[in-house]
Design an enzyme around this catalytic site. Structure first.
Site, mmCIF file in Angstrom:
data_model
loop_
_atom_site.group_PDB
_atom_site.id
_atom_site.type_symbol
_atom_site.label_atom_id
_atom_site.label_comp_id
_atom_site.label_asym_id
_atom_site.label_seq_id
_atom_site.Cartn_x
_atom_site.Cartn_y
_atom_site.Cartn_z
ATOM 1 N N LYS A 72 0.838 -1.208 0.000
ATOM 2 C CA LYS A 72 0.000 0.000 0.000
ATOM 3 C C LYS A 72 0.877 1.265 0.000
ATOM 4 O O LYS A 72 0.685 2.166 -0.802
ATOM 5 C CB LYS A 72 -0.937 0.026 1.231
ATOM 6 C CG LYS A 72 -1.868 -1.183 1.315
ATOM 7 C CD LYS A 72 -2.769 -1.096 2.533
ATOM 8 C CE LYS A 72 -2.079 -1.176 3.882
ATOM 9 N NZ LYS A 72 -1.400 -2.459 4.165
ATOM 10 N N ARG A 112 -0.786 -9.244 13.141
ATOM 11 C CA ARG A 112 -1.372 -8.141 12.357
ATOM 12 C C ARG A 112 -2.246 -8.702 11.238
ATOM 13 O O ARG A 112 -3.296 -8.148 10.922
ATOM 14 C CB ARG A 112 -0.255 -7.258 11.769
ATOM 15 C CG ARG A 112 0.335 -6.313 12.800
ATOM 16 C CD ARG A 112 1.689 -5.777 12.395
ATOM 17 N NE ARG A 112 1.708 -5.093 11.119
ATOM 18 C CZ ARG A 112 2.812 -4.862 10.423
ATOM 19 N NH1 ARG A 112 3.981 -5.257 10.872
ATOM 20 N NH2 ARG A 112 2.743 -4.236 9.269
ATOM 21 N N ARG A 161 11.593 -5.933 4.995
ATOM 22 C CA ARG A 161 11.407 -4.489 4.749
ATOM 23 C C ARG A 161 12.379 -3.671 5.602
ATOM 24 O O ARG A 161 12.676 -4.000 6.746
ATOM 25 C CB ARG A 161 9.979 -4.076 5.117
ATOM 26 C CG ARG A 161 9.803 -2.552 5.129
ATOM 27 C CD ARG A 161 8.363 -2.107 5.211
ATOM 28 N NE ARG A 161 7.628 -2.712 6.294
ATOM 29 C CZ ARG A 161 6.308 -2.690 6.381
ATOM 30 N NH1 ARG A 161 5.592 -2.118 5.430
ATOM 31 N NH2 ARG A 161 5.703 -3.247 7.395
ATOM 32 N N ARG A 185 -10.142 1.137 8.887
ATOM 33 C CA ARG A 185 -9.679 -0.218 9.159
ATOM 34 C C ARG A 185 -10.709 -1.055 9.904
ATOM 35 O O ARG A 185 -10.474 -2.231 10.178
ATOM 36 C CB ARG A 185 -8.453 -0.110 10.047
ATOM 37 C CG ARG A 185 -7.184 -0.616 9.432
ATOM 38 C CD ARG A 185 -6.094 -0.374 10.455
ATOM 39 N NE ARG A 185 -4.960 -1.178 10.196
ATOM 40 C CZ ARG A 185 -3.878 -0.735 9.549
ATOM 41 N NH1 ARG A 185 -3.834 0.479 9.081
ATOM 42 N NH2 ARG A 185 -2.855 -1.526 9.396
ATOM 43 N N ARG A 242 10.927 -1.605 11.236
ATOM 44 C CA ARG A 242 9.824 -1.189 12.113
ATOM 45 C C ARG A 242 9.718 -2.125 13.309
ATOM 46 O O ARG A 242 9.964 -3.325 13.182
ATOM 47 C CB ARG A 242 8.502 -1.214 11.320
ATOM 48 C CG ARG A 242 8.196 0.100 10.661
ATOM 49 C CD ARG A 242 7.069 0.043 9.668
ATOM 50 N NE ARG A 242 5.842 -0.601 10.118
ATOM 51 C CZ ARG A 242 4.744 -0.655 9.366
ATOM 52 N NH1 ARG A 242 4.716 -0.078 8.174
ATOM 53 N NH2 ARG A 242 3.668 -1.270 9.811
HETATM 54 P P1 AP5 Z 1 4.793 -1.649 1.972
HETATM 55 O O1 AP5 Z 1 4.489 -0.800 0.784
HETATM 56 O O2 AP5 Z 1 5.525 -1.041 3.100
HETATM 57 O O3 AP5 Z 1 3.446 -2.395 2.477
HETATM 58 P P2 AP5 Z 1 2.159 -1.847 3.219
HETATM 59 O O4 AP5 Z 1 0.973 -2.448 2.568
HETATM 60 O O5 AP5 Z 1 2.211 -0.360 3.337
HETATM 61 O O6 AP5 Z 1 2.355 -2.554 4.619
HETATM 62 P P3 AP5 Z 1 2.254 -2.024 6.106
HETATM 63 O O7 AP5 Z 1 2.984 -2.988 6.956
HETATM 64 O O8 AP5 Z 1 2.663 -0.575 6.203
HETATM 65 O O9 AP5 Z 1 0.714 -2.127 6.355
HETATM 66 P P4 AP5 Z 1 -0.045 -2.194 7.667
HETATM 67 O O10 AP5 Z 1 -1.424 -1.984 7.222
HETATM 68 O O11 AP5 Z 1 0.201 -3.379 8.496
HETATM 69 O O12 AP5 Z 1 0.650 -1.018 8.552
HETATM 70 P P5 AP5 Z 1 0.260 0.485 8.879
HETATM 71 O O13 AP5 Z 1 1.489 1.272 8.883
HETATM 72 O O14 AP5 Z 1 -0.894 0.929 8.086
HETATM 73 O O15 AP5 Z 1 5.621 -2.936 1.423
HETATM 74 C C1 AP5 Z 1 6.054 -3.946 2.306
HETATM 75 C C2 AP5 Z 1 7.413 -4.487 1.842
HETATM 76 O O16 AP5 Z 1 7.238 -5.163 0.594
HETATM 77 C C3 AP5 Z 1 8.482 -3.402 1.575
HETATM 78 O O17 AP5 Z 1 9.735 -3.906 1.901
HETATM 79 C C4 AP5 Z 1 8.381 -3.159 0.047
HETATM 80 O O18 AP5 Z 1 9.615 -2.747 -0.466
HETATM 81 C C5 AP5 Z 1 7.994 -4.548 -0.448
HETATM 82 N N1 AP5 Z 1 7.119 -4.525 -1.613
HETATM 83 C C6 AP5 Z 1 6.014 -3.752 -1.793
HETATM 84 N N2 AP5 Z 1 5.409 -4.060 -2.956
HETATM 85 C C7 AP5 Z 1 6.130 -5.062 -3.511
HETATM 86 C C8 AP5 Z 1 5.992 -5.827 -4.717
HETATM 87 N N3 AP5 Z 1 4.994 -5.604 -5.568
HETATM 88 N N4 AP5 Z 1 6.911 -6.801 -4.958
HETATM 89 C C9 AP5 Z 1 7.927 -7.047 -4.084
HETATM 90 N N5 AP5 Z 1 8.122 -6.365 -2.941
HETATM 91 C C10 AP5 Z 1 7.221 -5.378 -2.654
HETATM 92 O O19 AP5 Z 1 -0.275 0.345 10.392
HETATM 93 C C11 AP5 Z 1 0.596 0.019 11.436
HETATM 94 C C12 AP5 Z 1 -0.151 -0.016 12.762
HETATM 95 O O20 AP5 Z 1 -0.714 1.271 13.049
HETATM 96 C C13 AP5 Z 1 -1.348 -0.967 12.832
HETATM 97 O O21 AP5 Z 1 -0.948 -2.292 13.141
HETATM 98 C C14 AP5 Z 1 -2.176 -0.323 13.958
HETATM 99 O O22 AP5 Z 1 -1.623 -0.626 15.217
HETATM 100 C C15 AP5 Z 1 -1.982 1.161 13.697
HETATM 101 N N6 AP5 Z 1 -3.014 1.749 12.832
HETATM 102 C C16 AP5 Z 1 -2.804 2.356 11.623
HETATM 103 N N7 AP5 Z 1 -3.966 2.789 11.108
HETATM 104 C C17 AP5 Z 1 -4.929 2.464 11.994
HETATM 105 C C18 AP5 Z 1 -6.335 2.622 12.007
HETATM 106 N N8 AP5 Z 1 -6.992 3.220 11.000
HETATM 107 N N9 AP5 Z 1 -7.020 2.133 13.076
HETATM 108 C C19 AP5 Z 1 -6.390 1.543 14.108
HETATM 109 N N10 AP5 Z 1 -5.057 1.349 14.154
HETATM 110 C C20 AP5 Z 1 -4.325 1.819 13.102
HETATM 111 MG MG MG Z 2 2.420 0.982 4.915
#
Ligand code: AP5
Ligand code: MG
Length: 219
Positions: free
Chosen positions: A16, A174, A130, A91, A163
């Site tokens: 994402k 997660r 990552r 979410r 992270r």
């Molecule tokens: P990356 O692009 O970083 O993936 P992502 O989908 O952004 O993954 P996240 O881990 O950030 O998602 P998440 O939803 O768990 O975390 P968030 O920060 O939102 O890519 C991942 C890896 O793969 C990288 O190394 C990249 O280089 C590689 N890659 C990407 N695409 C690729 C491809 N096509 N091919 C090969 N490699 C690839 O949330 C974190 C925490 O915050 C949550 O757990 C929660 O505690 C809190 N939180 C956030 N929002 C809320 C909410 N709305 N409500 C409640 N809690 C919340």
């Molecule tokens: Mg992300």
């Protein structure tokens, strides 16, 4: 011409953030990642950061009430007038309802929903390899998207970090939370006209191209 008011969905590690950054650059619209905002709050030691640190570290969700304040404040900024990408919000179903209300008050609409579909084993592999730049947020991967110099950001030349929630056992938790709380939100949005499922398992280039093609059909 339609504005791009976009929601990005997909499991942890689906890509994402990676794809949203490309879209943000191409269309000059802000990439609003609630995860990035919460991590910045933790890093700054703010009241919000202190409240949410252990929740993030354990891979659980921050409460809908706290998230409502965070997203309301962010969406009140002027830069969203030209469009936006929401990554990580909503979410939960109550968050989806809250967002509908906020957008209604702003006289705004969601114009595109992108769901990046990737299986659990692929995301665990991606997340555990990552690395991110603590300064500019650029996302790397030590297998698929290596920095030019080992463990250094190509842009800022600072050491890359992992992270705190990227350990395998937390990633699995997660993923469980995602299936339980967020997958029903995706089901809810599937009835929208502008809902698009994208196979997120290809290379970054392939997935980005497919998303750009979809967005060309919206703008
Ligand atoms: P990356 O692009 O970083 O993936 P992502 O989908 O952004 O993954 P996240 O881990 O950030 O998602 P998440 O939803 O768990 O975390 P968030 O920060 O939102 O890519 C991942 C890896 O793969 C990288 O190394 C990249 O280089 C590689 N890659 C990407 N695409 C690729 C491809 N096509 N091919 C090969 N490699 C690839 O949330 C974190 C925490 O915050 C949550 O757990 C929660 O505690 C809190 N939180 C956030 N929002 C809320 C909410 N709305 N409500 C409640 N809690 C919340
Ligand atoms: Mg992300």
């Amino acid at each position: 011409m339609s504005k791009l008011n976009l929601l990005f969905f997909g499991p942890p590690g689906a890509g994402k953030g990676t794809i949203a950054k490309e879209v943000s650059k191409k269309y000059d619209i802000p990439h609003i990642s609630t995860g990035d905002m919460l991590r910045e709050a933790v890093a700054s030691g703010s009241e919000l950061g202190k409240k949410v640190k252990s929740i993030l570290d354990n891979g659980q969700l921050v409460s809908d009430e706290i998230m409502l304040d965070v997203i309301k404040e962010r969406l009140s900024k002027n830069d969203v007038a030209k469009g936006f990408i929401l990554d990580g919000y909503p979410r939960t179903l109550p968050q989806a309802e809250a967002l509908e209300k906020i957008l209604e008050e702003m006289n705004n609409l969601i114009t595109g929903i992108i769901y990046l579909e990737v299986d659990e084993e692929t995301v665990v592999k991606r997340i555990t390899s990552r690395r991110i730049c603590p300064k500019c947020g650029k996302i790397y991967n030590i297998i698929t998207l290596k920095p030019k110099v080992e463990n250094k950001c190509d842009i800022c030349d600072v050491d890359l970090i992992q992270r705190d929630d990227d350990k395998e056992e937390v990633v699995r938790d997660r993923y469980k939370v995602y299936m339980e709380k967020t997958y029903p939100v995706i089901e809810f949005y599937k009835k929208y006209n502008h809902f698009f499922t994208v196979d997120g398992s290809g290379t970054v280039e392939i997935v980005t191209k497919e998303v750009f093609n979809i967005l060309e059909g919206i703008v």
